[in-house]
Every structure is written in C-alpha cells, then in structure tokens.
Write a protein that holds these residues in place. Structure first.
Motif, PDB file in Angstrom:
ATOM      1  N   PRO A  31      41.066  37.781  39.362  1.00  0.00           N
ATOM      2  CA  PRO A  31      40.235  38.082  38.341  1.00  0.00           C
ATOM      3  C   PRO A  31      38.895  37.608  38.192  1.00  0.00           C
ATOM      4  N   TRP A  32      38.063  37.483  39.120  1.00  0.00           N
ATOM      5  CA  TRP A  32      36.759  36.767  39.074  1.00  0.00           C
ATOM      6  C   TRP A  32      35.923  37.389  37.953  1.00  0.00           C
ATOM      7  N   SER A  33      35.049  36.810  37.295  1.00  0.00           N
ATOM      8  CA  SER A  33      34.387  37.432  36.447  1.00  0.00           C
ATOM      9  C   SER A  33      32.985  37.699  36.996  1.00  0.00           C
ATOM     10  N   PRO A  54      36.533  47.233  42.567  1.00  0.00           N
ATOM     11  CA  PRO A  54      34.900  47.780  42.592  1.00  0.00           C
ATOM     12  C   PRO A  54      34.087  46.545  42.324  1.00  0.00           C
ATOM     13  N   LYS A  55      33.007  46.551  43.107  1.00  0.00           N
ATOM     14  CA  LYS A  55      32.129  45.635  43.339  1.00  0.00           C
ATOM     15  C   LYS A  55      30.494  46.213  43.400  1.00  0.00           C
ATOM     16  N   GLY A  70      32.448  47.131  34.734  1.00  0.00           N
ATOM     17  CA  GLY A  70      33.533  47.712  35.391  1.00  0.00           C
ATOM     18  C   GLY A  70      33.473  47.317  36.889  1.00  0.00           C
ATOM     19  N   LYS A  71      32.549  46.576  37.409  1.00  0.00           N
ATOM     20  CA  LYS A  71      32.436  46.146  38.870  1.00  0.00           C
ATOM     21  C   LYS A  71      32.222  44.522  38.937  1.00  0.00           C
TER      22      LYS A  71
END
Length: 145
Positions: A31-33, A54-55, A70-71
C-alpha cells in the motif's frame, strides 16, 4: 536532425518493458502512498495494471496538484518513456551526470513534495538506488541538517 530521431528511437526502444517479474508485481502490491522513480521505464505502470492497482503517471512537467485521489501517484523524476517526444527528449530524459545536475526538478515543486514525503514517511524504500543520482544524494544530505 537525424541524430535526434535515432536517439529517440534508441531510448524509447530500450526503456519500454515487455514483461515484469512476479517480484515486481509483489512489490507494487504493497500500500504505497506515492512512488518516485529516477527510471524512465514503464515497469511500475505495467505491474500496477497487471495487479489491478489504479495508478497515475506523473513527470516533472506535471504539478503535484495534478495528483488524482484514489490512484497511486508514480512520479518519474527523470522522465518517462511513454511521455517522451522527439522534439523535447533531450530536455526530458535525464540520462547522464550532466543532465542530472542540470535537472531543475530538485528545485521545483516536486522537490518540496519529495522532501516532505521523506520527512513524514514511516517507511522509505529505495529499490535499485544509484549513487549516480547526485541530486537525490544531495537532497538526502540536506534533510540531515
């Protein structure tokens, strides 16, 4: 100019990834920020696509305010293969020591974001970090003061 055409072809051919490893997909599943990269390739993006994460890809040409909720923001500090253009590649692709030092990304809004992220993060992970990136080393040294 024929040399710029050839340079563009070489860079874009070399840095477009054909496949990613399971290890890369596993790394991107955390879970990278935010992810910062000094690489130009699209392996992070491909990994995210393959695991359904999602990125959003950003470069120094983008503003931090462009980050979408959200990405996962993936910030390519030295340029990104899928954003290079033949007429601007020499400025966008930070490829060697001289272009790295001349890169203004470490003086602009992304420098502020990166410094703040480093100061406030619980965990910072460097993968494949190269001491050939003098501006990153300088930035880290400044944060010790």
């Amino acid at each position: 100019d024929a040399s710029i055409q050839e340079y563009f072809r070489i860079i874009t051919d070399c840095f477009k990834v054909q496949a990613v490893s399971d290890d890369m997909k596993s790394i991107m599943s955390y879970p990278w920020s935010r992810v910062y990269s000094t690489n130009y390739d699209d392996s992070i993006e491909i990994s995210c696509e393959q695991i359904g994460k999602p990125k959003q890809t950003l470069t120094s040409a983008d503003k931090p305010s462009a980050i979408l909720p959200g990405k996962l923001p993936i910030v390519h500090l030295h340029g990104f293969v899928n954003h290079f253009r033949v007429d601007t590649i020499r400025d966008e692709c930070i490829l060697d020591y001289n272009s790295n030092v001349a890169n203004k990304v470490y003086e602009g809004p992304w420098a502020t974001e990166l410094k703040n992220d480093i100061k406030t993060a619980d965990v910072i992970v460097f993968l494949g970090y190269s001491l050939y990136d003098p501006e990153i080393a300088k930035l880290l040294h400044q944060l010790q003061d």
